[in-house]
Structure formats: structure tokens, C-alpha cells
Scaffold this motif. Structure first.
Motif, PDB file in Angstrom:
ATOM      1  N   VAL A  40       0.837  -1.202   0.000  1.00 18.50           N
ATOM      2  CA  VAL A  40       0.000   0.000   0.000  1.00 18.50           C
ATOM      3  C   VAL A  40       0.869   1.247   0.000  1.00 18.50           C
ATOM      4  CG1 VAL A  40      -1.656   1.340   1.339  1.00 18.50           C
ATOM      5  CG2 VAL A  40      -1.953  -1.130   1.115  1.00 18.50           C
ATOM      6  N   PHE A  41       1.894   1.255   0.847  1.00 18.19           N
ATOM      7  CA  PHE A  41       2.808   2.397   0.905  1.00 18.19           C
ATOM      8  C   PHE A  41       3.512   2.604  -0.417  1.00 18.19           C
ATOM      9  CE2 PHE A  41       7.189   3.853   1.521  1.00 18.19           C
ATOM     10  CZ  PHE A  41       6.953   5.128   2.019  1.00 18.19           C
ATOM     11  N   MET A  42       3.987   1.521  -1.031  1.00 13.47           N
ATOM     12  CA  MET A  42       4.681   1.640  -2.304  1.00 13.47           C
ATOM     13  C   MET A  42       3.750   2.152  -3.396  1.00 13.47           C
ATOM     14  SD  MET A  42       7.788   0.994  -1.786  1.00 13.47           S
ATOM     15  CE  MET A  42       8.311   0.939  -3.499  1.00 13.47           C
ATOM     16  N   GLY A  43       2.484   1.710  -3.350  1.00 12.40           N
ATOM     17  CA  GLY A  43       1.521   2.184  -4.336  1.00 12.40           C
ATOM     18  C   GLY A  43       1.258   3.670  -4.193  1.00 12.40           C
ATOM     19  N   VAL A  44       1.143   4.145  -2.962  1.00 14.68           N
ATOM     20  CA  VAL A  44       0.931   5.570  -2.711  1.00 14.68           C
ATOM     21  C   VAL A  44       2.142   6.373  -3.162  1.00 14.68           C
ATOM     22  CG1 VAL A  44       0.625   7.310  -0.909  1.00 14.68           C
ATOM     23  CG2 VAL A  44      -0.686   5.190  -0.825  1.00 14.68           C
ATOM     24  N   GLN A  45       3.336   5.868  -2.858  1.00 13.61           N
ATOM     25  CA  GLN A  45       4.555   6.567  -3.242  1.00 13.61           C
ATOM     26  C   GLN A  45       4.701   6.634  -4.759  1.00 13.61           C
ATOM     27  OE1 GLN A  45       8.394   4.784  -2.131  1.00 13.61           O
ATOM     28  NE2 GLN A  45       8.979   6.768  -1.278  1.00 13.61           N
ATOM     29  N   ARG A  46       4.390   5.538  -5.442  1.00 13.62           N
ATOM     30  CA  ARG A  46       4.485   5.519  -6.904  1.00 13.62           C
ATOM     31  C   ARG A  46       3.491   6.504  -7.519  1.00 13.62           C
ATOM     32  NH1 ARG A  46       6.710   2.384 -10.698  1.00 13.62           N
ATOM     33  NH2 ARG A  46       7.574   1.022  -9.091  1.00 13.62           N
ATOM     34  N   ALA A  47       2.287   6.567  -6.948  1.00 18.60           N
ATOM     35  CA  ALA A  47       1.292   7.515  -7.446  1.00 18.60           C
ATOM     36  C   ALA A  47       1.769   8.946  -7.256  1.00 18.60           C
ATOM     37  CB  ALA A  47      -0.040   7.292  -6.722  1.00 18.60           C
ATOM     38  N   ALA A  48       2.442   9.208  -6.142  1.00 16.43           N
ATOM     39  CA  ALA A  48       2.972  10.548  -5.891  1.00 16.43           C
ATOM     40  C   ALA A  48       4.049  10.910  -6.902  1.00 16.43           C
ATOM     41  CB  ALA A  48       3.527  10.631  -4.466  1.00 16.43           C
ATOM     42  N   TRP A  49       4.943   9.969  -7.211  1.00 20.17           N
ATOM     43  CA  TRP A  49       5.975  10.208  -8.223  1.00 20.17           C
ATOM     44  C   TRP A  49       5.326  10.503  -9.573  1.00 20.17           C
ATOM     45  CZ3 TRP A  49       8.708   5.204  -6.299  1.00 20.17           C
ATOM     46  CH2 TRP A  49       9.564   5.512  -5.233  1.00 20.17           C
ATOM     47  N   ASP A  50       4.282   9.769  -9.882  1.00 19.63           N
ATOM     48  CA  ASP A  50       3.570   9.931 -11.143  1.00 19.63           C
ATOM     49  C   ASP A  50       2.985  11.335 -11.260  1.00 19.63           C
ATOM     50  OD1 ASP A  50       3.044   8.502 -13.497  1.00 19.63           O
ATOM     51  OD2 ASP A  50       0.959   8.213 -12.933  1.00 19.63           O
ATOM     52  N   VAL A  51       2.353  11.805 -10.177  1.00 23.90           N
ATOM     53  CA  VAL A  51       1.723  13.121 -10.169  1.00 23.90           C
ATOM     54  C   VAL A  51       2.762  14.226 -10.338  1.00 23.90           C
ATOM     55  CG1 VAL A  51       0.486  14.774  -8.715  1.00 23.90           C
ATOM     56  CG2 VAL A  51      -0.299  12.420  -8.845  1.00 23.90           C
ATOM     57  N   VAL A  52       3.939  14.047  -9.733  1.00 26.67           N
ATOM     58  CA  VAL A  52       4.995  15.055  -9.849  1.00 26.67           C
ATOM     59  C   VAL A  52       5.389  15.259 -11.311  1.00 26.67           C
ATOM     60  CG1 VAL A  52       7.419  15.524  -9.339  1.00 26.67           C
ATOM     61  CG2 VAL A  52       5.907  14.746  -7.522  1.00 26.67           C
TER      62      VAL A  52
END
Length: 223
Positions: A40-52
Motif C-alpha cells: 500500500v505504501f509503495m503504491g501511494v509513493q508511486r502515485a505521488a511520483w507519477d503526479v509530480v
């Protein structure tokens, strides 16, 4: 760690404390919680990188629009900027032209850590799927060919985050939208820092543009 050691020592001495079954149950529950929380944490982090990456593409588009407005319709030369582990700014290359109405040397593009950008000029007549496009009348700046003919100069901006290369973002001035596209081969928007150039001729101005790695790799937009 000391708490676990102390508990085990108490159990070995027969003192009051947790039982082996309780200890095993606690370990199992902890492992289950970790197995659930890490993805879950990795998914949230990946989504954040994507948004950046998406936001950097949008900010670059806003800067280029500002440049076009300030220069009276001239587009800036192309550029590619590779990913760096720190935030940085790039000042859009400035040039003097008889039609310029303001100095554009302070127009900046901001790049977030680990984000690469590629801005390329194009008058392509097909979209990324090879479908013919109608002549564009919006979105880009103006330029002049070697024959002095004024045309609408279209452009695209690609952005990727090196931590989430399974997708890339692209802004197309012909459509005026940012889209999220699959990147199965994990190609960065740019792998080096380069700048395009502008050639002045008696009949007008000609742009020498950089191509984007993603354009070339996937043969997008008829390239």
C-alpha cells in the motif's frame, strides 16, 4: 529488541510473561500487517511520483505559453533535461527578434527531483496513432520557414519520473491537453541536457529542434 530479549528471559526462568503461543501469534500478526502495509505504501509513493511528473509537464506548458505571449508569438527553442536527484530551474533560451515585444530571459521551467522533461517543436500532420490531423490554428507559437511563410509552430512536452517509468505524460499544443501514456520499455523523457537553436535568415527564422527519446523509440507522431 531489549524488550523481546527480556520477555524471553522471563519465560525461560518461568516468570510471568507471554507464552510461546502468544509470541508466535504476535509475530504472525506483525508479518501480516507488514505484508499488507508495504505494498500500500509503495503504491501511494508511486502515485505521488507519477503526479509530480504530470505537474512538471503542466508547469512547463504554462512557462512556454508565457514565453510565447511575451515574445509576441515566437516559440522558445527546444530543450531536453535529464533527471537529477535535486530540484532545479531552467531558463528558457532567449533570442532577439524584430517581432519580440518583451524580454523573455526570465521565463523559467521548474524540474522536480528525479523528473526529466523534453520539449520538442513539430508541425507533424498525424497523431500518435497515425491518424491525420487537421491544420492547427491554436496552441502553438508562430514561426517562419526559409521561404518566409508564417506558420503555426506546434510543440509537445514529455515528462517522466525515473521512479515510475511505467507511464509518461505528454502535452500536445495541437490538442491543448496533457495525457498519460503507457511506457512499457521504461524510456525516460530525456537522458541528457541539450538545447535546440534558432537560425535567422533574411526571409525569416528557422528552428533546429531536438527530438525526444520517447518520440524516437515509439515512433510517435509520424517520426
Amino acid at each position: 529488541m531489549r524488550c523481546v530479549y527480556r520477555t524471553l528471559r522471563m519465560w525461560h526462568r518461568g516468570e510471568s510473561g507471554i507464552t510461546v503461543a502468544q509470541l508466535i501469534a504476535a509475530v504472525v500478526v506483525g508479518c501480516i500487517m507488514m505484508a499488507i502495509s508495504v505494498p500500500v505504501f509503495m503504491g501511494v509513493q508511486r502515485a505521488a511520483w507519477d503526479v509530480v511528473a504530470q505537474l512538471d509537464v503542466k508547469h512547463a506548458q504554462n512557462s512556454i505559453t508565457t514565453y510565447i505571449t511575451a515574445s509576441g508569438g515566437d516559440v522558445p527553442p527546444s530543450f531536453t533535461k535529464s533527471a537529477k536527484p535535486y530540484k532545479r530551474t531552467y531558463v528558457l533560451a532567449d533570442f532577439k527578434h524584430v517581432n519580440a515585444i518583451a524580454d523573455t530571459s526570465d521565463v523559467e521551467v521548474t524540474l522536480s527531483p528525479d523528473v526529466s522533461l523534453c520539449y520538442t517543436l513539430s508541425n507533424t500532420t498525424v497523431d500518435k496513432n497515425g491518424v491525420p490531423l487537421a491544420p492547427s490554428t491554436v496552441g502553438g507559437g508562430r514561426t517562419w520557414g526559409a521561404d518566409g511563410t508564417e506558420t503555426v509552430q506546434n510543440y509537445r512536452i514529455y515528462g517522466t519520473n525515473k521512479n515510475a517509468l511505467d507511464h509518461f505524460y505528454v502535452y500536445d499544443s495541437r490538442t491543448g491537453t496533457v495525457t498519460r501514456e503507457p511506457n512499457p520499455d521504461h524510456i525516460p523523457a530525456a537522458s541528457r541536457d541539450t538545447e535546440g537553436s534558432v537560425i535567422f535568415r533574411s526571409s525569416g527564422v528557422q528552428y533546429v529542434s531536438n527530438y525526444c527519446d520517447i518520440d524516437l523509440h515509439y515512433h510517435l507522431y509520424g517520426i
